[in-house]
Design a protein around this motif. Structure first.
Motif, PDB file in Angstrom:
ATOM      1  N   THR A   8      -1.814  -1.310  -4.154  1.00  0.00           N
ATOM      2  CA  THR A   8      -2.799  -0.231  -4.174  1.00  0.00           C
ATOM      3  C   THR A   8      -2.276   0.947  -3.352  1.00  0.00           C
ATOM      4  O   THR A   8      -1.107   0.975  -2.969  1.00  0.00           O
ATOM      5  CB  THR A   8      -4.187  -0.729  -3.702  1.00  0.00           C
ATOM      6  N   ASN A   9      -3.131   1.913  -3.110  1.00  0.00           N
ATOM      7  CA  ASN A   9      -2.750   3.131  -2.390  1.00  0.00           C
ATOM      8  C   ASN A   9      -3.795   3.499  -1.350  1.00  0.00           C
ATOM      9  O   ASN A   9      -4.936   3.030  -1.416  1.00  0.00           O
ATOM     10  CB  ASN A   9      -2.628   4.300  -3.384  1.00  0.00           C
ATOM     11  N   ILE A  10      -3.401   4.385  -0.438  1.00  0.00           N
ATOM     12  CA  ILE A  10      -4.348   4.909   0.550  1.00  0.00           C
ATOM     13  C   ILE A  10      -5.481   5.661  -0.148  1.00  0.00           C
ATOM     14  O   ILE A  10      -6.654   5.433   0.141  1.00  0.00           O
ATOM     15  CB  ILE A  10      -3.631   5.851   1.563  1.00  0.00           C
ATOM     16  N   SER A  31       1.999   9.473 -13.691  1.00  0.00           N
ATOM     17  CA  SER A  31       1.941   8.320 -14.607  1.00  0.00           C
ATOM     18  C   SER A  31       0.789   7.401 -14.245  1.00  0.00           C
ATOM     19  O   SER A  31       0.128   6.819 -15.123  1.00  0.00           O
ATOM     20  CB  SER A  31       3.221   7.490 -14.538  1.00  0.00           C
ATOM     21  N   GLU A  32       0.541   7.258 -12.937  1.00  0.00           N
ATOM     22  CA  GLU A  32      -0.550   6.387 -12.482  1.00  0.00           C
ATOM     23  C   GLU A  32      -1.897   7.001 -12.868  1.00  0.00           C
ATOM     24  O   GLU A  32      -2.818   6.315 -13.309  1.00  0.00           O
ATOM     25  CB  GLU A  32      -0.472   6.203 -10.957  1.00  0.00           C
ATOM     26  N   ASP A  33      -1.998   8.328 -12.721  1.00  0.00           N
ATOM     27  CA  ASP A  33      -3.240   9.039 -13.039  1.00  0.00           C
ATOM     28  C   ASP A  33      -3.589   8.893 -14.524  1.00  0.00           C
ATOM     29  O   ASP A  33      -4.749   8.768 -14.899  1.00  0.00           O
ATOM     30  CB  ASP A  33      -3.043  10.523 -12.684  1.00  0.00           C
ATOM     31  N   PRO A  35      -1.384   1.377 -10.554  1.00  0.00           N
ATOM     32  CA  PRO A  35      -0.550   1.864  -9.453  1.00  0.00           C
ATOM     33  C   PRO A  35       0.940   1.606  -9.715  1.00  0.00           C
ATOM     34  O   PRO A  35       1.306   0.620 -10.357  1.00  0.00           O
ATOM     35  CB  PRO A  35      -1.006   1.009  -8.262  1.00  0.00           C
ATOM     36  N   PHE A  36       1.769   2.504  -9.217  1.00  0.00           N
ATOM     37  CA  PHE A  36       3.220   2.328  -9.242  1.00  0.00           C
ATOM     38  C   PHE A  36       3.743   1.917 -10.625  1.00  0.00           C
ATOM     39  O   PHE A  36       4.301   0.846 -10.793  1.00  0.00           O
ATOM     40  CB  PHE A  36       3.649   1.309  -8.179  1.00  0.00           C
ATOM     41  N   VAL A  37       3.522   2.797 -11.610  1.00  0.00           N
ATOM     42  CA  VAL A  37       4.074   2.533 -12.941  1.00  0.00           C
ATOM     43  C   VAL A  37       5.167   3.527 -13.328  1.00  0.00           C
ATOM     44  O   VAL A  37       5.818   3.377 -14.340  1.00  0.00           O
ATOM     45  CB  VAL A  37       2.975   2.527 -14.042  1.00  0.00           C
ATOM     46  N   VAL A  95       0.851  -1.199   0.000  1.00  0.00           N
ATOM     47  CA  VAL A  95       0.000   0.000   0.000  1.00  0.00           C
ATOM     48  C   VAL A  95       0.885   1.246   0.000  1.00  0.00           C
ATOM     49  O   VAL A  95       1.681   1.452   0.923  1.00  0.00           O
ATOM     50  CB  VAL A  95      -0.958   0.014   1.214  1.00  0.00           C
ATOM     51  N   GLY A  96       0.746   2.036  -1.058  1.00  0.00           N
ATOM     52  CA  GLY A  96       1.473   3.303  -1.159  1.00  0.00           C
ATOM     53  C   GLY A  96       0.585   4.444  -0.686  1.00  0.00           C
ATOM     54  O   GLY A  96      -0.457   4.235  -0.068  1.00  0.00           O
ATOM     55  N   GLU A  97       1.024   5.663  -1.031  1.00  0.00           N
ATOM     56  CA  GLU A  97       0.312   6.848  -0.533  1.00  0.00           C
ATOM     57  C   GLU A  97      -0.813   7.279  -1.490  1.00  0.00           C
ATOM     58  O   GLU A  97      -1.987   7.302  -1.117  1.00  0.00           O
ATOM     59  CB  GLU A  97       1.340   7.974  -0.366  1.00  0.00           C
ATOM     60  N   ALA A  98      -0.436   7.583  -2.714  1.00  0.00           N
ATOM     61  CA  ALA A  98      -1.410   8.134  -3.665  1.00  0.00           C
ATOM     62  C   ALA A  98      -0.834   8.026  -5.064  1.00  0.00           C
ATOM     63  O   ALA A  98       0.388   8.053  -5.242  1.00  0.00           O
ATOM     64  CB  ALA A  98      -1.657   9.606  -3.339  1.00  0.00           C
ATOM     65  N   PRO A  99      -1.693   7.944  -6.077  1.00  0.00           N
ATOM     66  CA  PRO A  99      -1.189   7.901  -7.455  1.00  0.00           C
ATOM     67  C   PRO A  99      -0.448   9.187  -7.811  1.00  0.00           C
ATOM     68  O   PRO A  99      -0.785  10.261  -7.313  1.00  0.00           O
ATOM     69  CB  PRO A  99      -2.464   7.794  -8.301  1.00  0.00           C
ATOM     70  N   TYR A 110      10.331   1.914   3.897  1.00  0.00           N
ATOM     71  CA  TYR A 110      10.408   3.206   3.211  1.00  0.00           C
ATOM     72  C   TYR A 110       9.644   3.167   1.888  1.00  0.00           C
ATOM     73  O   TYR A 110       9.562   2.126   1.223  1.00  0.00           O
ATOM     74  CB  TYR A 110      11.866   3.570   2.932  1.00  0.00           C
ATOM     75  N   HIS A 111       9.137   4.323   1.498  1.00  0.00           N
ATOM     76  CA  HIS A 111       8.471   4.462   0.198  1.00  0.00           C
ATOM     77  C   HIS A 111       9.536   4.449  -0.906  1.00  0.00           C
ATOM     78  O   HIS A 111      10.619   5.043  -0.741  1.00  0.00           O
ATOM     79  CB  HIS A 111       7.700   5.794   0.179  1.00  0.00           C
ATOM     80  N   PRO A 112       9.266   3.792  -2.045  1.00  0.00           N
ATOM     81  CA  PRO A 112      10.258   3.777  -3.131  1.00  0.00           C
ATOM     82  C   PRO A 112      10.714   5.174  -3.565  1.00  0.00           C
ATOM     83  O   PRO A 112      11.874   5.352  -3.930  1.00  0.00           O
ATOM     84  CB  PRO A 112       9.538   3.056  -4.278  1.00  0.00           C
ATOM     85  N   ARG A 148       8.674   5.961 -12.015  1.00  0.00           N
ATOM     86  CA  ARG A 148      10.035   5.573 -11.568  1.00  0.00           C
ATOM     87  C   ARG A 148      10.004   4.809 -10.252  1.00  0.00           C
ATOM     88  O   ARG A 148      10.700   3.821 -10.071  1.00  0.00           O
ATOM     89  CB  ARG A 148      10.887   6.835 -11.405  1.00  0.00           C
ATOM     90  N   SER A 149       9.168   5.262  -9.318  1.00  0.00           N
ATOM     91  CA  SER A 149       9.121   4.551  -8.033  1.00  0.00           C
ATOM     92  C   SER A 149       8.483   3.170  -8.226  1.00  0.00           C
ATOM     93  O   SER A 149       8.799   2.225  -7.504  1.00  0.00           O
ATOM     94  CB  SER A 149       8.407   5.366  -6.957  1.00  0.00           C
ATOM     95  N   GLY A 150       7.619   3.063  -9.234  1.00  0.00           N
ATOM     96  CA  GLY A 150       7.011   1.762  -9.542  1.00  0.00           C
ATOM     97  C   GLY A 150       8.034   0.769 -10.058  1.00  0.00           C
ATOM     98  O   GLY A 150       8.008  -0.417  -9.725  1.00  0.00           O
TER      99      GLY A 150
HETATM  100  N1  URA Z   1       3.538   6.676  -5.314  1.00  0.00           N
HETATM  101  C1  URA Z   1       2.566   6.072  -4.618  1.00  0.00           C
HETATM  102  O1  URA Z   1       2.482   6.186  -3.402  1.00  0.00           O
HETATM  103  N2  URA Z   1       1.701   5.345  -5.298  1.00  0.00           N
HETATM  104  C2  URA Z   1       1.749   5.177  -6.609  1.00  0.00           C
HETATM  105  O2  URA Z   1       0.903   4.468  -7.159  1.00  0.00           O
HETATM  106  C3  URA Z   1       2.802   5.804  -7.316  1.00  0.00           C
HETATM  107  C4  URA Z   1       3.677   6.562  -6.649  1.00  0.00           C
END
Ligand code: URA
Length: 220
Positions: A119-121, A85-87, A92-94, A78-82, A193-195, A96-98
């Motif tokens: 997914t994300n929060i 690129s995700e939007d 989700p996570f597509v 579970v990440g934070e938010a799109p 940690y978050h990517p 650089r961090s993806g």
């Molecule tokens: N960061 C996030 O937390 N979620 C994503 O989907 C992409 C980047």
């Protein structure tokens, strides 16, 4: 559905607060007027999320980023938010961090990205990639709780402090809490940690590597 009811109530209380109210005896909505149940399958839940207008993020999003992966995954990320690129892709996570997250999953957990669920929060992009507000996060949380209820992951990896806070309610910083196991009534969380943080601070990658080895040791 109690969670959705609470989310709607909270949203309306935040709106009243923004208007300057400190106290209210207003009944925000008549429960009987609303169908507050969330669907009982991931596909139907996704359809409902795709049409969601419960918060202002729906006004600026291009696509709802519901989540993707194995519907009976043992591990959920579970990440934070799109982000941007995700939007634009709805996945989700597509960005650089993806790419980094995919490497972490495939090189450390030794499973394919398709074997886990991601997914994300919040399911819609906050403008300018800002952190979601508490109102946005709590309004969206019923979708996440329903995803957890349906997928029943053995472990949830919280990516970063925001995901950890909204999954557990614990305000301890991610630097202190990473790698520990936090049990909630219906799910178990391991924060790391978050990517995006790792892209900015590559020296922290070794800590996340250790955290994921712990996740691996807990997998069946
Ligand atoms: N960061 C996030 O937390 N979620 C994503 O989907 C992409 C980047």
């Amino acid at each position: 559905m109690k969670n959705l009811k609470n989310a709607l109530l909270l949203k309306q209380l935040f709106q009243l607060k923004q208007l300057g109210y400190q106290y209210t005896d207003i009944t925000p909505f008549k429960e009987d007027d609303l169908d507050l149940s969330l669907p009982g399958t991931l596909d139907l839940l996704q359809k409902q999320a795709n049409q969601c207008h419960l918060c202002d993020l729906s006004k600026t999003r291009q696509k709802v980023v519901f989540g993707e992966g194995n519907p009976s995954a043992e591990i959920m990320f579970v990440g934070e938010a799109p982000g941007a690129s995700e939007d634009s892709t709805g996945k989700p996570f597509v960005g650089r961090s993806g790419e980094l997250l995919t490497k972490m999953i495939e090189n450390v957990l030794l499973v394919s990205r398709n074997d886990v669920y991601i997914t994300n929060i919040v399911k819609c992009r906050p403008p300018g990639n800002r952190e979601p507000t508490p109102s946005e996060a709590y309004t969206c949380k019923p979708y996440l709780l329903k995803q957890i209820e349906l997928i029943k992951p053995k472990l949830i990896v919280a990516l970063g402090g925001t995901a950890y806070f909204y999954l557990t309610g614990d305000e301890t910083s991610i630097g202190k809490v990473r790698g520990s196991i936090f049990k909630k009534e219906h799910y178990t969380v391991i924060p790391t940690y978050h990517p995006s943080y790792l892209l900015r601070n590559p020296s922290a990658k070794k800590d996340t590597f250790e955290d994921l080895l712990k996740v691996k040791s807990l997998m069946a």
